[in-house]
Design a protein around this motif. Structure first.
Motif, PDB file in Angstrom:
ATOM      1  N   LEU A   1      -0.113 -11.134 -10.107  1.00 19.98           N
ATOM      2  CA  LEU A   1       0.932 -10.112  -9.150  1.00 19.98           C
ATOM      3  C   LEU A   1      -0.257  -9.400  -8.297  1.00 19.98           C
ATOM      4  CD1 LEU A   1       2.259  -7.189  -9.862  1.00 19.98           C
ATOM      5  CD2 LEU A   1       0.572  -6.114 -11.281  1.00 19.98           C
ATOM      6  N   LEU A   2       0.093  -8.754  -7.058  1.00 17.62           N
ATOM      7  CA  LEU A   2      -0.749  -8.533  -6.071  1.00 17.62           C
ATOM      8  C   LEU A   2      -0.606  -7.220  -5.820  1.00 17.62           C
ATOM      9  CD1 LEU A   2       0.600 -11.017  -3.592  1.00 17.62           C
ATOM     10  CD2 LEU A   2      -2.349 -11.425  -4.809  1.00 17.62           C
ATOM     11  N   LEU A   3      -1.496  -5.967  -5.703  1.00 19.50           N
ATOM     12  CA  LEU A   3      -1.427  -4.998  -5.584  1.00 19.50           C
ATOM     13  C   LEU A   3      -2.910  -4.326  -4.728  1.00 19.50           C
ATOM     14  CD1 LEU A   3      -2.374  -3.932  -9.070  1.00 19.50           C
ATOM     15  CD2 LEU A   3       0.152  -4.353  -7.937  1.00 19.50           C
ATOM     16  N   ASP A   4      -1.905  -3.500  -3.477  1.00 25.55           N
ATOM     17  CA  ASP A   4      -2.482  -4.094  -2.124  1.00 25.55           C
ATOM     18  C   ASP A   4      -2.574  -2.075  -2.148  1.00 25.55           C
ATOM     19  OD1 ASP A   4      -4.020  -3.419   0.648  1.00 25.55           O
ATOM     20  OD2 ASP A   4      -1.986  -4.445   1.064  1.00 25.55           O
ATOM     21  N   GLU A   5      -4.071  -1.704  -2.105  1.00 24.90           N
ATOM     22  CA  GLU A   5      -4.784  -0.281  -2.155  1.00 24.90           C
ATOM     23  C   GLU A   5      -3.681   0.269  -3.474  1.00 24.90           C
ATOM     24  OE1 GLU A   5      -7.373   0.475  -0.694  1.00 24.90           O
ATOM     25  OE2 GLU A   5      -8.035  -0.802   0.910  1.00 24.90           O
ATOM     26  N   PRO A   6      -4.236   0.150  -4.726  1.00 24.63           N
ATOM     27  CA  PRO A   6      -3.026   0.571  -5.506  1.00 24.63           C
ATOM     28  C   PRO A   6      -3.340   2.249  -6.004  1.00 24.63           C
ATOM     29  CG  PRO A   6      -4.414  -0.841  -6.658  1.00 24.63           C
ATOM     30  CD  PRO A   6      -4.117  -0.808  -5.370  1.00 24.63           C
ATOM     31  N   THR A   7      -4.776   2.727  -5.523  1.00 27.91           N
ATOM     32  CA  THR A   7      -5.134   3.935  -5.910  1.00 27.91           C
ATOM     33  C   THR A   7      -5.532   4.659  -4.583  1.00 27.91           C
ATOM     34  OG1 THR A   7      -7.383   3.757  -6.307  1.00 27.91           O
ATOM     35  CG2 THR A   7      -5.786   3.382  -8.106  1.00 27.91           C
ATOM     36  N   SER A   8      -5.010   4.323  -3.347  1.00 26.29           N
ATOM     37  CA  SER A   8      -5.890   4.850  -2.228  1.00 26.29           C
ATOM     38  C   SER A   8      -5.295   6.492  -2.064  1.00 26.29           C
ATOM     39  CB  SER A   8      -5.928   4.061  -0.823  1.00 26.29           C
ATOM     40  OG  SER A   8      -4.871   3.420  -0.707  1.00 26.29           O
ATOM     41  N   ALA A   9      -4.526   6.504  -2.108  1.00 24.63           N
ATOM     42  CA  ALA A   9      -4.153   7.916  -1.782  1.00 24.63           C
ATOM     43  C   ALA A   9      -3.799   8.919  -2.452  1.00 24.63           C
ATOM     44  CB  ALA A   9      -2.922   7.475  -0.960  1.00 24.63           C
ATOM     45  N   LEU A  10      -4.416   8.100  -4.360  1.00 25.74           N
ATOM     46  CA  LEU A  10      -3.766   9.050  -5.393  1.00 25.74           C
ATOM     47  C   LEU A  10      -5.131  10.209  -5.831  1.00 25.74           C
ATOM     48  CD1 LEU A  10      -2.944   6.570  -7.938  1.00 25.74           C
ATOM     49  CD2 LEU A  10      -1.663   8.005  -6.149  1.00 25.74           C
TER      50      LEU A  10
ATOM     51  N   GLU B   1       0.890  -1.245  -0.011  1.00 25.95           N
ATOM     52  CA  GLU B   1      -0.119   0.126   0.079  1.00 25.95           C
ATOM     53  C   GLU B   1       0.802   1.325  -0.253  1.00 25.95           C
ATOM     54  OE1 GLU B   1      -3.457   1.465   2.444  1.00 25.95           O
ATOM     55  OE2 GLU B   1      -3.271   0.414   3.032  1.00 25.95           O
ATOM     56  N   GLU B   2       2.260   0.879   0.826  1.00 19.23           N
ATOM     57  CA  GLU B   2       3.069   2.518   0.685  1.00 19.23           C
ATOM     58  C   GLU B   2       4.270   1.814   0.520  1.00 19.23           C
ATOM     59  OE1 GLU B   2       2.998   4.229   4.428  1.00 19.23           O
ATOM     60  OE2 GLU B   2       0.186   4.896   4.260  1.00 19.23           O
TER      61      GLU B   2
END
Length: 221
Positions: A157-166, A84-85
């Motif tokens: 491919l594992l994407l953890d909250e890829p857009t939450s802070a954009l 996520e970060e």
């Protein structure tokens, strides 16, 4: 057809906290899969288990029939992971960073350079390939993070909250990139943002309190 991901009675405790409570999950190969639920539902714990970073308390997780564990490097090589970060060496350029990651994965010379350039093109960062990462926007960093997760050509491919802070522009760019990855790998998008799942995912699992609530195609849900 063998599932790309399979979780059987996956349970994880942190002291008295039950993060996963017998989670059962199957993800078919080659899809963009939405892993949807509120914060605290157990999504990040599941992603970290699949990435081989932590072990479950009980149950098991498999990637294409290969059991995942922190002690199984064969399974870890099948996975690319964006936390996520994500963290970077800010003094490196984007290209230097991808070459560095390639070196960690055993790539060298022309092979590493070719892979770095392919991924810079894929994530639309070739024009800024020699700029220091410290000067990148959050959206550019997320796209670079996806590039580094793809260096080893993973099956999953594992994407953890890829857009939450954009911001809206960064979010649109990342979602467009995820759409382009369909068919290249099984992509799991872990998120609490329903609109993102509606845009890019073909199949969706909804989790709450560490359990699977529902799983189906996007239209059915």
């Amino acid at each position: 057809m063998e599932p790309a991901i399979e979780c059987k009675a996956l349970t994880k405790r942190y002291g008295r906290v039950l993060a996963l409570d017998g989670l059962d999950l199957q993800v078919p190969p080659g899809v963009v899969f939405g892993f949807l639920g509120p914060n605290g539902a157990g999504k990040t714990t599941t992603i970290k288990i699949l990435a081989g970073l932590i072990a479950p308390t009980s149950g098991e997780a498999c990637l294409a029939g290969c059991r995942v564990s922190p002690h199984n490097p064969a399974a870890r090589r099948r996975v690319g992971y964006l936390p996520e970060e994500p963290s970077f060496y800010g003094w490196m350029s984007a290209r230097e960073y991808l070459l560095f990651v390639g070196g960690l994965l055993g790539l060298a010379g022309r092979e590493a350079a070719r892979r770095a350039d392919e991924l810079l093109d894929l994530v639309d960062l070739r024009p800024v390939a020699r700029r220091r990462i410290a000067g990148f926007s959050r959206g550019m960093r997320q796209r670079l993070g996806i590039a580094q997760a793809l260096v080893g050509q993973p099956d999953v491919l594992l994407l953890d909250e890829p857009t939450s802070a954009l911001d809206p522009l960064g979010r649109r760019e990342v979602l467009a990139l995820v759409e382009r990855l369909a068919g290249q790998a099984t992509v799991v998008v872990s998120t609490h943002i329903l609109a993102d799942v509606e845009r890019v995912c073909r199949q969706v699992a909804i989790v709450a309190q560490g359990r699977l609530v529902a799983q189906a195609g996007k239209e059915e849900l």
